[in-house]
Scaffold this active site. Structure first.
Site, PDB file in Angstrom:
ATOM      1  N   GLU A 278       0.828  -1.207   0.000  1.00  0.00           N
ATOM      2  CA  GLU A 278       0.000   0.000   0.000  1.00  0.00           C
ATOM      3  C   GLU A 278       0.863   1.258   0.000  1.00  0.00           C
ATOM      4  O   GLU A 278       0.458   2.296  -0.505  1.00  0.00           O
ATOM      5  CB  GLU A 278      -0.892  -0.006   1.252  1.00  0.00           C
ATOM      6  CG  GLU A 278      -2.356   0.191   0.939  1.00  0.00           C
ATOM      7  CD  GLU A 278      -3.256   0.019   2.149  1.00  0.00           C
ATOM      8  OE1 GLU A 278      -4.272  -0.647   1.985  1.00  0.00           O
ATOM      9  OE2 GLU A 278      -2.954   0.529   3.246  1.00  0.00           O
ATOM     10  N   HIS A 299       7.616 -26.763  -1.088  1.00  0.00           N
ATOM     11  CA  HIS A 299       7.008 -27.897  -1.787  1.00  0.00           C
ATOM     12  C   HIS A 299       5.924 -27.448  -2.756  1.00  0.00           C
ATOM     13  O   HIS A 299       5.193 -28.267  -3.306  1.00  0.00           O
ATOM     14  CB  HIS A 299       6.453 -28.889  -0.761  1.00  0.00           C
ATOM     15  CG  HIS A 299       7.548 -29.446   0.108  1.00  0.00           C
ATOM     16  ND1 HIS A 299       8.124 -30.673  -0.100  1.00  0.00           N
ATOM     17  CD2 HIS A 299       8.221 -28.898   1.161  1.00  0.00           C
ATOM     18  CE1 HIS A 299       9.086 -30.874   0.796  1.00  0.00           C
ATOM     19  NE2 HIS A 299       9.168 -29.799   1.574  1.00  0.00           N
ATOM     20  N   LYS A 408     -14.061   0.553  -3.373  1.00  0.00           N
ATOM     21  CA  LYS A 408     -15.111   0.852  -2.391  1.00  0.00           C
ATOM     22  C   LYS A 408     -16.242   1.629  -3.063  1.00  0.00           C
ATOM     23  O   LYS A 408     -17.418   1.367  -2.806  1.00  0.00           O
ATOM     24  CB  LYS A 408     -14.530   1.678  -1.229  1.00  0.00           C
ATOM     25  CG  LYS A 408     -13.532   0.911  -0.388  1.00  0.00           C
ATOM     26  CD  LYS A 408     -13.076   1.754   0.790  1.00  0.00           C
ATOM     27  CE  LYS A 408     -11.965   1.091   1.559  1.00  0.00           C
ATOM     28  NZ  LYS A 408     -11.286   1.971   2.491  1.00  0.00           N
TER      29      LYS A 408
HETATM   30  O1  PA5 Z   1      -3.753   1.122   5.907  1.00  0.00           O
HETATM   31  C1  PA5 Z   1      -4.842   1.545   5.618  1.00  0.00           C
HETATM   32  O2  PA5 Z   1      -5.079   2.756   5.583  1.00  0.00           O
HETATM   33  C2  PA5 Z   1      -6.010   0.615   5.287  1.00  0.00           C
HETATM   34  O3  PA5 Z   1      -5.620  -0.710   5.153  1.00  0.00           O
HETATM   35  C3  PA5 Z   1      -7.008   0.686   6.426  1.00  0.00           C
HETATM   36  O4  PA5 Z   1      -6.367   0.327   7.611  1.00  0.00           O
HETATM   37  C4  PA5 Z   1      -8.206  -0.228   6.185  1.00  0.00           C
HETATM   38  O5  PA5 Z   1      -8.815   0.091   4.962  1.00  0.00           O
HETATM   39  C5  PA5 Z   1      -9.204  -0.081   7.313  1.00  0.00           C
HETATM   40  O6  PA5 Z   1      -9.567   1.252   7.439  1.00  0.00           O
HETATM   41  P1  PA5 Z   1     -10.233   1.812   8.755  1.00  0.00           P
HETATM   42  O7  PA5 Z   1      -9.272   1.657   9.850  1.00  0.00           O
HETATM   43  O8  PA5 Z   1     -10.532   3.243   8.444  1.00  0.00           O
HETATM   44  O9  PA5 Z   1     -11.472   1.003   8.974  1.00  0.00           O
END
Ligand code: PA5
Length: 417
Positions: A278, A299, A408
Site C-alpha cells: 500500500e 514444496h 469501495k
Molecule cells: O492502511 C490503511 O489505511 C487501510 O488498510 C485501512 O487500515 C483499512 O482500509 C481499514 O480502514 P479503517 O481503519 O478506516 O477502517
C-alpha cells in the site's frame, strides 16, 4: 532476563548477491529521516511515536486489558487492513513466545464480509462471556461496520444495552467518523488513533497495544523495542535495507518475496505485504510484495523460485533463538533421528540460501533475535522505516492509498442499486 541483556539483542541485516550502494547514500537517507521526524510531513507521527510520553494512555490500555481478562472468555477484534493485521501479527508471534493460558480466547471479525464466516463465529461465541474491540480509523469501513453490528446485537441480546456497552472497546479517530460518534453517545471505553498516523503504521498505537495487552503480552517491552529501533545504529541498518531494495528495483526486480520458517510469523509477513504494497504500489511503481512460509512453500513454490522467471529477490526473516524444540525420535529417518527439529529447520534455511545463491537470487537476510515483545517492537519500527525510506527514494508518497478507494466506490454503487 535483565533489561541490559534484552537490549543487547538487536536486529541485524545481511546482503547476499545484492547491488552495491552509492557512497553518499547514508547521508541522503539521514536527510530523509530528518524529514520524517521533523513533524512537517503529513502522516509521519509513527516515526516519533516510540519516544512520545504516552504513560497516561498506556495505563488506560492496561486497565481496559485487565478488565477484559477478568470478565471475558472471548475477545473479538473487529477490523481490517491496518486495523487488523498488526494486532494479529503481534498476537500470533507473542503468544508463541509466551503462551497465555489465562487470557481470553481471541477471535477476529470484520477482516472479510463472508456471511458464512460470521455466522460460524457467532455460533462459536455462544455461551461465552464476550468483549468486542472494534477498530476503524475512518469509522466508516464496510467490513468492520457490518461485523460490529452483528456482534453488538448478539451482546445486547445477551447482556442488555447498558451492560453490552461496558464490553465494547472502540479504537478510532478522535473526532471524525460514525464509530467515534457512536462510542461517545453510547459511552464505550474508547482509544484514539492519532490523526497523523495511517492505518498500516498504527500497530504501536492502541490499535495493536490494547489487543496485545488483553492477550497478556508485555506491551512496555514492545514499545522499548521500538525505541531501540529508532536509535542511529539500527536506523542506519534500516537505511541500508531501503537503499538495497531501491537498487534492486533499479536492477529490474519487480517482486519481493518475504520468507519465514516459523508459522507464528505468517501474519507478520501479511502485515508486511500491506505495509509495503500500500505504501509503494502507486504511480505505476513499486515492488509486488509476496510472502511464503517455509519449508511448507518449498514444496509448492520452491521450483519457481529456483528456476522460474527471475523477477524477484528475497527478504528472509531469520529468527535466531526459538522458545521450544523437539528431538526427532529414533524411529525417524536415520539422517534426522536424535536431531533437534529446530536444527533441521535451520538446515533447510541454510540449504535454501546455498541453492538460491547458485541461482544468483539476491537475498536480504534480517536476523531477528527471538520472538519476544522486544524483538516485535524493533521489527515493527524497523520495517516501517525501511518502507517509508524506500518510498521516498522511489519518489512516491508512502503514506497515502488513493487506489484503495476505487473498489469501495464501485461496491457502494452496486449496493445502492
Ligand atoms: O492502511 C490503511 O489505511 C487501510 O488498510 C485501512 O487500515 C483499512 O482500509 C481499514 O480502514 P479503517 O481503519 O478506516 O477502517
Amino acid at each position: 532476563m535483565t533489561k541490559n541483556h534484552e537490549e543487547r539483542k538487536i536486529l541485524k541485516a545481511g546482503f547476499l548477491g545484492c547491488p552495491g550502494l552509492q557512497a553518499d547514500i547514508q547521508e541522503k537517507l539521514s536527510g530523509l529521516y530528518d524529514g520524517l521526524v521533523s513533524g512537517k510531513e503529513a502522516f509521519t507521527g509513527w516515526a516519533t511515536l516510540p519516544g512520545r510520553d504516552n504513560s497516561g494512555e498506556l495505563s488506560r490500555i492496561l486497565s481496559a486489558a485487565s478488565k477484559i481478562r477478568k470478565d471475558s472468555e472471548a475477545l473479538v477484534i473487529i477490523g481490517i487492513g491496518g486495523s487488523y493485521l498488526g494486532a494479529r501479527a503481534a498476537l500470533e508471534m507473542l503468544n508463541t513466545w509466551k503462551p497465555d493460558p489465562d487470557g481470553p480466547e481471541i477471535f477476529y471479525a470484520g477482516q472479510n464480509i463472508s456471511g458464512t464466516y460470521h455466522a460460524d463465529l457467532r455460533q462459536q461465541l455462544r455461551g461465552k462471556d464476550v468483549s468486542l474491540c472494534v477498530v476503524s480509523k475512518s469509522g466508516t469501513t464496510t467490513e468492520p461496520n457490518i461485523a460490529f453490528a452483528v456482534l453488538k446485537d448478539m451482546l445486547i441480546e445477551k447482556y442488555g444495552k447498558a451492560k453490552a456497552a461496558e464490553r465494547i472497546y472502540a479504537i478510532t479517530d478522535p473526532t471524525a467518523g460514525s464509530l467515534r460518534a457512536e462510542a461517545d453517545a453510547e459511552g464505550y471505553e474508547s482509544f484514539v488513533i492519532p490523526p497523523d498516523i495511517g492505518g498500516r503504521y498504527s500497530v504501536l498505537t492502541p490499535v495493536g497495544l490494547l489487543p496485545m495487552a488483553a492477550a497478556g503480552a508485555d506491551v512496555e517491552s514492545v514499545l522499548a523495542g521500538a525505541v531501540r529501533a529508532a536509535e542511529p545504529d539500527l536506523r542506519a541498518v534500516a537505511g541500508s535495507v531501503a537503499a538495497t531494495r531501491k537498487a534492486l528495483i533499479d536492477s529490474g526486480k519487480t517482486v519481493e518475496v518475504f520468507e519465514q520458517y516459523e508459522p507464528s510469523l505468517f501474519y507478520f509477513t501479511e502485515w508486511m505485504k500491506q505495509l509495503f504494497g500500500e505504501s509503494e504500489g502507486k504511480d505505476g511503481k513499486g515492488l509486488f510484495p509476496a510472502a511464503v512460509s517455509f519449508s511448507t512453500d518449498l514444496h509448492s513454490l520452491g521450483q519457481f523460485l529456483q528456476e522460474g522467471n527471475q523477477i524477484f529477490f528475497e527478504t528472509l526473516l531469520d529468527v535466531k533463538e526459538l522458545p521450544r524444540d523437539l528431538t526427532a525420535p529414533q524411529s525417524a529417518d536415520p539422517l534426522l533421528a536424535g536431531k533437534s527439529m529446530n536444527e533441521v529447520n535451520r538446515a533447510a534455511l541454510e540449504g535454501v540460501i546455498a541453492a538460491h545463491r547458485a541461482a544468483d537470487i539476491p537475498l536480504i537476510r534480517i536476523e531477528i533475535p527471538d520472538l519476544s515483545p522486544y524483538s516485535f517492537g524493533q521489527m515493527v519500527y524497523f520495517f516501517q522505516l525501511v518502507c517509508a525510506l524506500t518510498g521516498k527514494l522511489m519518489g512516491v508518497d508512502p503514506f497515502n492509498q488513493p487506489g484503495v478507494e476505487q473498489y469501495k466506490k464501485e461496491m457502494k454503487r452496486l449496493l445502492r442499486v
